[in-house]
Structures are given as structure tokens and as C-alpha cells.
Scaffold this motif. Structure first.
Motif, PDB file in Angstrom:
ATOM      1  N   VAL A 172      -3.127   3.547   3.714  1.00  0.00           N
ATOM      2  CA  VAL A 172      -3.801   3.091   4.935  1.00  0.00           C
ATOM      3  C   VAL A 172      -4.386   4.302   5.681  1.00  0.00           C
ATOM      4  O   VAL A 172      -3.658   5.250   5.996  1.00  0.00           O
TER       5      VAL A 172
ATOM      6  N   SER B 243      -6.858   0.212   2.945  1.00  0.00           N
ATOM      7  CA  SER B 243      -7.099  -0.434   4.243  1.00  0.00           C
ATOM      8  C   SER B 243      -7.501   0.647   5.240  1.00  0.00           C
ATOM      9  O   SER B 243      -7.024   1.780   5.156  1.00  0.00           O
TER      10      SER B 243
ATOM     11  N   SER C  24      -5.880  -6.695   4.133  1.00  0.00           N
ATOM     12  CA  SER C  24      -5.194  -7.007   5.399  1.00  0.00           C
ATOM     13  C   SER C  24      -3.672  -6.866   5.271  1.00  0.00           C
ATOM     14  O   SER C  24      -2.962  -6.876   6.270  1.00  0.00           O
ATOM     15  N   ASN C  25      -3.182  -6.730   4.037  1.00  0.00           N
ATOM     16  CA  ASN C  25      -1.748  -6.427   3.891  1.00  0.00           C
ATOM     17  C   ASN C  25      -1.593  -4.910   4.011  1.00  0.00           C
ATOM     18  O   ASN C  25      -1.884  -4.167   3.073  1.00  0.00           O
ATOM     19  N   THR C  26      -1.132  -4.459   5.172  1.00  0.00           N
ATOM     20  CA  THR C  26      -1.100  -3.012   5.433  1.00  0.00           C
ATOM     21  C   THR C  26       0.298  -2.406   5.246  1.00  0.00           C
ATOM     22  O   THR C  26       0.524  -1.256   5.621  1.00  0.00           O
ATOM     23  N   ILE C  27       1.213  -3.191   4.665  1.00  0.00           N
ATOM     24  CA  ILE C  27       2.514  -2.595   4.311  1.00  0.00           C
ATOM     25  C   ILE C  27       2.281  -1.681   3.105  1.00  0.00           C
ATOM     26  O   ILE C  27       1.671  -2.096   2.116  1.00  0.00           O
ATOM     27  N   THR C  28       2.728  -0.451   3.219  1.00  0.00           N
ATOM     28  CA  THR C  28       2.369   0.551   2.217  1.00  0.00           C
ATOM     29  C   THR C  28       3.568   1.458   1.935  1.00  0.00           C
ATOM     30  O   THR C  28       4.575   1.407   2.648  1.00  0.00           O
TER      31      THR C  28
ATOM     32  N   ARG D  71       8.582   2.979   2.956  1.00  0.00           N
ATOM     33  CA  ARG D  71       7.832   1.723   3.095  1.00  0.00           C
ATOM     34  C   ARG D  71       7.667   1.476   4.584  1.00  0.00           C
ATOM     35  O   ARG D  71       8.627   1.615   5.365  1.00  0.00           O
TER      36      ARG D  71
ATOM     37  N   ASP E  46       4.684  -0.417   7.753  1.00  0.00           N
ATOM     38  CA  ASP E  46       3.361  -0.906   8.118  1.00  0.00           C
ATOM     39  C   ASP E  46       2.834  -0.017   9.252  1.00  0.00           C
ATOM     40  O   ASP E  46       3.240  -0.167  10.407  1.00  0.00           O
TER      41      ASP E  46
ATOM     42  N   HIS F  91       1.883  -1.101  12.767  1.00  0.00           N
ATOM     43  CA  HIS F  91       2.876  -1.568  13.738  1.00  0.00           C
ATOM     44  C   HIS F  91       4.012  -0.584  13.990  1.00  0.00           C
ATOM     45  O   HIS F  91       4.857  -0.824  14.853  1.00  0.00           O
TER      46      HIS F  91
ATOM     47  N   ASN G 100      11.768  -4.313  13.654  1.00  0.00           N
ATOM     48  CA  ASN G 100      10.793  -4.191  12.573  1.00  0.00           C
ATOM     49  C   ASN G 100      11.005  -2.869  11.814  1.00  0.00           C
ATOM     50  O   ASN G 100      11.089  -2.833  10.577  1.00  0.00           O
TER      51      ASN G 100
END
Ligand SMILES: C[S@@+](CC[C@H](N)C(=O)[O-])C[C@H]1O[C@@H](n2cnc3c(N)ncnc32)[C@H](O)[C@@H]1O
Length: 276
Positions: free
Chosen positions: A31, A60, A84-88, A98, A100, A103, A157
Motif C-alpha cells: 500500500v 493500492s 480496496s482490500n488494503t490489509i497487507t 500484517r 491495514d 486504519h 483493531n
């Protein structure tokens, strides 16, 4: 080709030459995080698409849209291009994180400090990381020596990613994660070393770190952002607080990085010993 020149070439005819384009981005895993000023916001999706073309690692692209909020340090980003899946997964010196990054804050600029600290740690130490986030300090420390780390995090989170990262790096035998406010859940009288990786009035949390130390004393690494002119005052306050808790102290201040104009990120290495 440099990023800014690449954008300038690709966006000529779309963005007027008088507008200054960004000089870079912060890459967390796959990202790219940008900081576009208001004159560039209407071109954000063009810049996002060209950023994807510029660097194959980027899946992203997001831009900052507001300040980082609350003690939980929740950033405000908006996706402008890509997945749009920004978990990386961000890999730093062999540790996998891991998260996001839209956030959760993750500062690549603290990497050298993480490395410095993990070299100071010795086998069998008992360590408390009071502001763990996704494990930035806790996991590097636990990888570098045979230690027990209690990693405290208040943001649910970030805490879920912390649990995932402990497993992902095979460090479940060395790191225990605790969800909660370190002012309430700190394990009193248990630690030889305490990490305070939080920048905002961190000195207010020092009494809780001092309560967490074993009776004989140990090491506290207290991070804090401030103008250079306040560093000496803070060192005096630290010494006073240590004395109130029955410890003599020696303190070294290190500059970590620029935090914002005229504000630095410092870490105070505090070595304490019991005065009794
Ligand atoms: C900016 S991050 C820093 C992460 C890491 N320590 C570093 O220095 O790279 C600060 C973290 O501290 C957490 N935090 C803030 N106040 C806290 C508290 N009272 N107890 C536990 N965690 C807290 C935030 O939720 C955030 O995840």
C-alpha cells in the motif's frame, strides 16, 4: 526515473505544470500512502493510477484526508486507486507485520530505533511494551533474544493484528498480548525493561512504567515528541519522577527523527536502580 518526474511526464496535459507534484510515498507492504495537498486532490485518482504504474510492488494507493485521531492513533486515509482490500504484509528486517495501513499507523521512520533497541536486549529479560500496536517493538525484541514480552495495546483493531503477527512470526512462546489501557493493565513489579513507544505527552504514563519495573530497577525507553528546547526540562522531570518512585536514574536522550516542523521525535533511555 524519479517518482515526481515520472508523474510529471505521465500527467502532462492533465495537471498544470505550475502545480507541485508529490516527491514520494510511504510504502507499507503493498500500500502506497500519499500526502496530497488541497491543490492536487481533484487529480487524486490520476495520480493514484500512475503511482500503481510506477512501482510494481504497489497494489493500492491512498491519500491522507485528515489528522490521526485519538489516543488509539487512527489515521484518516482515502483509497484513490487499486485494490480496496488494503490489509497487507509489511516485512521489516525479517519480521512480518500484517496490518491495514489505512486504519493503523505504521512508521517506517522508526525502523532504526527498533533495530537499536533489539540489540540492547539480553536473554531472560522480562519486557513490557506498553504501546504495542501491531507489535513493531515487541516482535523485533522477541526475535532478537530469549525474552518474555508482555505487549499491551488499547486499540482492538491493532490488537487483532498483533495476535496474528505473533503467530505469523512463530513468537507465541515469547510474546503475550494484552488488550487494554496500559495505565490499568500494566503488570506491577515484573519487568526489567519497558518500552514506551508513544509520542504524545508520554511522560504522563511514566508513573505506570515505574510501577511496572521490578524493585531493583531496570531500563525504560520513553519516546516523546517535542521541540529540542524542551528536552532538558523533560530529563529533569524524569529524574524527579524516578526519585518519587524510589529509583535513582541516569538518562540519555536520542533523536529519532523529525516529527513535524520544529518538533522532533526523541527517545529517553532511562536506567534506574533502587535507592534503598
Ligand atoms: C503510534 S502507535 C506506536 C506503535 C509502536 N509502539 C511504535 O513506536 O512504532 C501507538 C500505539 O499505542 C496505543 N495506545 C495509546 N494509548 C494507549 C494506552 N493507554 N494503553 C495501551 N495502548 C495505547 C495506540 O492504540 C497505538 O496503537
Amino acid at each position: 526515473m524519479r517518482y515526481r518526474d515520472f508523474l510529471r511526464n505521465k500527467l502532462s496535459g492533465i495537471i498544470p505544470r505550475s502545480i507541485v507534484l508529490p516527491s514520494g510515498y510511504h510504502l507499507v507492504g503493498n500500500v502506497a500512502l500519499l500526502n496530497l495537498d488541497s491543490s492536487l486532490m481533484k487529480y487524486a485518482s490520476f495520480i493514484g493510477e500512475k503511482t500503481l504504474e510506477y512501482d510494481q510492488r504497489i497494489l493500492s494507493v491512498a491519500t491522507k484526508i485528515g489528522p490521526t485521531k485519538s489516543i488509539k492513533r487512527i489515521p484518516s486515509y482515502e483509497l484513490i486507486a487499486g485494490d480496496s482490500n488494503t490489509i497487507t504484509t509489511h516485512i521489516e528486517d525479517g519480521i512480518k507485520f500484517r496490518l491495514d495501513p489505512l486504519h493503523i499507523t505504521f512508521s517506517g521512520g522508526n525502523r532504526r530505533e527498533r533495530m537499536r533497541l533489539s540489540k540492547l536486549v539480553k536473554n531472560e529479560e522480562k519486557i513490557v511494551d506498553m504501546f504495542s500496536c501491531v507489535g513493531q517493538f515487541a516482535l523485533h525484541i522477541a526475535k532478537s533474544a530469549d525474552v518474555e514480552v508482555i505487549a499491551i495495546e488499547i486499540n482492538e483493531n491493532a490488537f487483532q493484528f498483533l495476535l496474528e503477527n505473533i503467530k505469523l512470526n512463530g513468537l507465541g512462546n515469547r510474546v503475550v498480548a494484552v488488550l487494554g489501557d496500559c495505565r490499568k493493565v500494566h503488570p506491577k513489579g515484573t519487568a526489567n525493561r519497558i518500552v514506551m513507544g508513544y509520542l504524545h505527552n508520554t511522560i504522563e504514563y511514566l508513573p505506570f512504567a515505574l510501577e511496572t519495573l521490578v524493585e531493583d530497577g531496570g531500563f525504560i525507553h520513553m519516546h516523546m515528541s517535542m521541540p529540542e528546547s524542551e528536552v532538558k526540562d523533560i530529563m529533569m522531570k524524569i529524574e524527579q519522577m524516578c526519585r518519587i518512585h524510589g529509583y535513582s536514574s541516569s538518562i540519555n536522550a536520542h533523536y529519532v527523527k523529525d516529527y513535524s516542523p520544529r518538533i522532533g521525535h526523541y527517545v529517553f533511555d532511562i536506567t534506574t536502580s533502587s535507592e534503598a
